[in-house]
Design a protein around this motif. Sequence first.
Motif, mmCIF file in Angstrom:
data_model
loop_
_atom_site.group_PDB
_atom_site.id
_atom_site.type_symbol
_atom_site.label_atom_id
_atom_site.label_comp_id
_atom_site.label_asym_id
_atom_site.label_seq_id
_atom_site.Cartn_x
_atom_site.Cartn_y
_atom_site.Cartn_z
ATOM 1 N N LEU A 27 0.805 -1.225 0.000
ATOM 2 C CA LEU A 27 0.000 0.000 0.000
ATOM 3 C C LEU A 27 0.842 1.281 0.000
ATOM 4 O O LEU A 27 0.485 2.250 -0.681
ATOM 5 C CB LEU A 27 -0.969 -0.002 1.188
ATOM 6 C CG LEU A 27 -2.275 -0.786 0.983
ATOM 7 C CD1 LEU A 27 -3.116 -0.768 2.246
ATOM 8 C CD2 LEU A 27 -3.064 -0.238 -0.200
ATOM 9 N N PRO A 28 1.955 1.348 0.752
ATOM 10 C CA PRO A 28 2.772 2.578 0.675
ATOM 11 C C PRO A 28 3.310 2.862 -0.723
ATOM 12 O O PRO A 28 3.688 3.993 -1.032
ATOM 13 C CB PRO A 28 3.923 2.299 1.662
ATOM 14 C CG PRO A 28 3.341 1.338 2.649
ATOM 15 C CD PRO A 28 2.438 0.465 1.824
ATOM 16 N N LEU A 29 3.317 1.848 -1.577
ATOM 17 C CA LEU A 29 3.785 2.013 -2.960
ATOM 18 C C LEU A 29 2.670 2.450 -3.912
ATOM 19 O O LEU A 29 2.893 2.521 -5.121
ATOM 20 C CB LEU A 29 4.363 0.689 -3.473
ATOM 21 C CG LEU A 29 5.804 0.352 -3.105
ATOM 22 C CD1 LEU A 29 6.034 -1.143 -3.224
ATOM 23 C CD2 LEU A 29 6.777 1.092 -3.996
ATOM 24 N N LEU A 30 1.499 2.762 -3.382
ATOM 25 C CA LEU A 30 0.337 3.035 -4.241
ATOM 26 C C LEU A 30 0.575 4.144 -5.275
ATOM 27 O O LEU A 30 0.249 3.951 -6.455
ATOM 28 C CB LEU A 30 -0.880 3.365 -3.366
ATOM 29 C CG LEU A 30 -2.222 3.439 -4.103
ATOM 30 C CD1 LEU A 30 -2.543 2.116 -4.779
ATOM 31 C CD2 LEU A 30 -3.340 3.817 -3.132
ATOM 32 N N PRO A 31 1.141 5.308 -4.909
ATOM 33 C CA PRO A 31 1.364 6.333 -5.946
ATOM 34 C C PRO A 31 2.263 5.838 -7.075
ATOM 35 O O PRO A 31 1.999 6.110 -8.253
ATOM 36 C CB PRO A 31 2.030 7.481 -5.169
ATOM 37 C CG PRO A 31 1.605 7.282 -3.746
ATOM 38 C CD PRO A 31 1.513 5.802 -3.575
ATOM 39 N N GLU A 32 3.315 5.094 -6.731
ATOM 40 C CA GLU A 32 4.230 4.582 -7.751
ATOM 41 C C GLU A 32 3.546 3.535 -8.632
ATOM 42 O O GLU A 32 3.719 3.534 -9.858
ATOM 43 C CB GLU A 32 5.473 3.962 -7.090
ATOM 44 C CG GLU A 32 6.441 4.953 -6.509
ATOM 45 C CD GLU A 32 6.028 5.476 -5.144
ATOM 46 O OE1 GLU A 32 4.987 5.023 -4.618
ATOM 47 O OE2 GLU A 32 6.739 6.340 -4.603
ATOM 48 N N LEU A 33 2.751 2.655 -8.010
ATOM 49 C CA LEU A 33 2.067 1.617 -8.777
ATOM 50 C C LEU A 33 1.059 2.213 -9.745
ATOM 51 O O LEU A 33 0.943 1.778 -10.896
ATOM 52 C CB LEU A 33 1.365 0.644 -7.819
ATOM 53 C CG LEU A 33 2.285 -0.202 -6.924
ATOM 54 C CD1 LEU A 33 1.468 -1.017 -5.924
ATOM 55 C CD2 LEU A 33 3.158 -1.114 -7.766
ATOM 56 N N VAL A 34 0.330 3.225 -9.284
ATOM 57 C CA VAL A 34 -0.639 3.895 -10.158
ATOM 58 C C VAL A 34 0.080 4.570 -11.332
ATOM 59 O O VAL A 34 -0.339 4.459 -12.491
ATOM 60 C CB VAL A 34 -1.454 4.929 -9.352
ATOM 61 C CG1 VAL A 34 -2.261 5.837 -10.286
ATOM 62 C CG2 VAL A 34 -2.383 4.223 -8.369
ATOM 63 N N LEU A 35 1.178 5.249 -11.032
ATOM 64 C CA LEU A 35 1.908 5.977 -12.071
ATOM 65 C C LEU A 35 2.518 5.026 -13.096
ATOM 66 O O LEU A 35 2.367 5.232 -14.314
ATOM 67 C CB LEU A 35 3.000 6.838 -11.431
ATOM 68 C CG LEU A 35 3.736 7.790 -12.382
ATOM 69 C CD1 LEU A 35 2.790 8.882 -12.870
ATOM 70 C CD2 LEU A 35 4.940 8.413 -11.710
ATOM 71 N N VAL A 36 3.174 3.982 -12.647
ATOM 72 C CA VAL A 36 3.825 3.047 -13.575
ATOM 73 C C VAL A 36 2.781 2.268 -14.374
ATOM 74 O O VAL A 36 2.922 2.089 -15.599
ATOM 75 C CB VAL A 36 4.755 2.091 -12.799
ATOM 76 C CG1 VAL A 36 5.285 0.999 -13.722
ATOM 77 C CG2 VAL A 36 5.917 2.863 -12.192
ATOM 78 N N GLY A 37 1.713 1.813 -13.704
ATOM 79 C CA GLY A 37 0.651 1.112 -14.423
ATOM 80 C C GLY A 37 0.014 1.995 -15.476
ATOM 81 O O GLY A 37 -0.237 1.559 -16.612
ATOM 82 N N GLY A 38 -0.231 3.251 -15.120
ATOM 83 C CA GLY A 38 -0.800 4.180 -16.083
ATOM 84 C C GLY A 38 0.151 4.475 -17.238
ATOM 85 O O GLY A 38 -0.279 4.618 -18.394
ATOM 86 N N ALA A 39 1.450 4.563 -16.947
ATOM 87 C CA ALA A 39 2.434 4.829 -18.005
ATOM 88 C C ALA A 39 2.463 3.691 -19.024
ATOM 89 O O ALA A 39 2.511 3.929 -20.244
ATOM 90 C CB ALA A 39 3.818 5.032 -17.386
ATOM 91 N N PHE A 40 2.420 2.441 -18.553
ATOM 92 C CA PHE A 40 2.382 1.308 -19.485
ATOM 93 C C PHE A 40 1.091 1.316 -20.298
ATOM 94 O O PHE A 40 1.094 1.016 -21.510
ATOM 95 C CB PHE A 40 2.513 -0.008 -18.716
ATOM 96 C CG PHE A 40 3.930 -0.389 -18.397
ATOM 97 C CD1 PHE A 40 4.823 -0.695 -19.417
ATOM 98 C CD2 PHE A 40 4.376 -0.434 -17.089
ATOM 99 C CE1 PHE A 40 6.141 -1.042 -19.133
ATOM 100 C CE2 PHE A 40 5.699 -0.778 -16.787
ATOM 101 C CZ PHE A 40 6.578 -1.087 -17.811
ATOM 102 N N ALA A 41 -0.022 1.655 -19.664
ATOM 103 C CA ALA A 41 -1.301 1.715 -20.384
ATOM 104 C C ALA A 41 -1.263 2.788 -21.475
ATOM 105 O O ALA A 41 -1.732 2.563 -22.598
ATOM 106 C CB ALA A 41 -2.434 1.992 -19.396
ATOM 107 N N LEU A 42 -0.679 3.961 -21.153
ATOM 108 C CA LEU A 42 -0.583 5.036 -22.153
ATOM 109 C C LEU A 42 0.355 4.652 -23.279
ATOM 110 O O LEU A 42 0.142 5.037 -24.441
ATOM 111 C CB LEU A 42 -0.102 6.326 -21.482
ATOM 112 C CG LEU A 42 -1.103 7.018 -20.553
ATOM 113 C CD1 LEU A 42 -0.522 8.322 -20.031
ATOM 114 C CD2 LEU A 42 -2.412 7.303 -21.272
#
Length: 479
Positions: free
Chosen positions: A11-26
């Motif tokens: 959970l503390p990694l949530l901002p990083e996970l959202v950002l990296v997941g979104g970057a791969f999706a884009l």
Amino acid sequence: MTTMPTAADLLPLLPELVLVGGAFALLMLDLFLGESKRIVTHLLAIGLLLAAAWLAAAGVGGHGTVLNGMFVRDPMSDVLKAGSCLLTALALVYAWPFLRQRGLYQGEVAVLMLFAVAGMMLLISAGNLVMVYLGLEMLALCSYALVAIDRDSPLASEAAIKYFVLGSLSSGLLLYGLSLLYGATGTLDLALLRGAIAASPETTLLLTGTVFAIAGIAFKFGAAPFHMWVPDTYQGAPTPITLFIGSAPELASFALAFRLLEGGVGPLDDRWRLLIAGLAVASLVVGNLIALMQTNLKRMLAYSAVSHIGFVFLGFAGGNAGGYAAAMFYVIVYAIMSAAAFGAIIVLSNQGFEADEIDDFKGLNARSPWLAAMVLCVMFSLAGIPPFLGFWAKLAVLRAAIDGGMLWLAIVGIVCAVIGCFYYLRVVKVMYFDEPVGELVPRRDRPLQVAFAANALALLVLGLFWNPLMTWCQQAFSG
């Protein structure tokens, strides 16, 4: 024996996970979008950065140490991550009209910036020497590619090669220093490293590793005498890319310095504080004196960046929580000012005209009083003239140096601040007192002008109400 992390552990990694997941999706989405629809990728990237900034600032996911101590999320990391995401979103706003007009915009620009921010966020939360290097190289590799985005420009290609070669050298210095620290203590964990240093006698290996690590940090910051990559990279890269690499990564560099110096080799602070003080003096003197001689605005801002790093180091040299809070406050303020300064060049540039010479601003007040007033706000803040935000940042680090017993260093800072006023006020002078030369037609892009006006006016508004930002920085180190 280590155990696999659960979803709750991550959970503390949530901002990083959202950002990296979104970057791969884009990255995948961009494959299916035509040139006319590339704005979709761009806007989604900005939205993703704003979402990550909110997750960090609001503390969503909570604080803690995960991945066996490799990743640390604390109040300091939340402040710096939110700042990095917001500054990168601002850089994307500036980048769209500039790069589109020159045919340089590709979907990779936004994706590379997202992965660069992911590297910054990992670096900011590094609790282990391996994570330090992973985050640093992720940021660096994306930055090299961004600088070289204009492949048809000899100046940009030269800047990218110099940035890559010298960046690789700095990474090698830092890695060598980290390997010596590991060899002297037998641990990669920064908290265990600090404990081992406190418990063991001083060794030549330990001190040598610290010196090499500080050299690597100075390279990444662009501090003198390790600043040789800064002016050519700033001048050669497309201006929105210069804006990006001159603002958000400075926050990650601050985190790199804090994690390694205070978090890792803190017990040796009586030694490394003197080294940092020496780098501060070199940066202040070299940056300000060479900036005086520049006629190109981007090179002037590059050398002024070197001098501003000297002010950041004043806070580090002061030591203790107050000094680190002042240094973090300064680096955030400088990043905002740097974005506004390069934003002024972007707003005034057009196809075939870069507006990167100081003489290009001649008579700007006669042509566009509003834009001239905005540029004046930026230059006054960079110069440290009250009540603009830059004044309070300089005051904070000077006070930190004095509180840390380095009055002589504060005096050097004051003298260099006065010298620095000259080249900033020269830009104001040509805008208001020189006759217009040539055709200077400001961009009509409404979003771009709104972004620049908000960026510039923030330096005045935050200068009048700077306490909340400073309190936020102090709270990051109150624990």
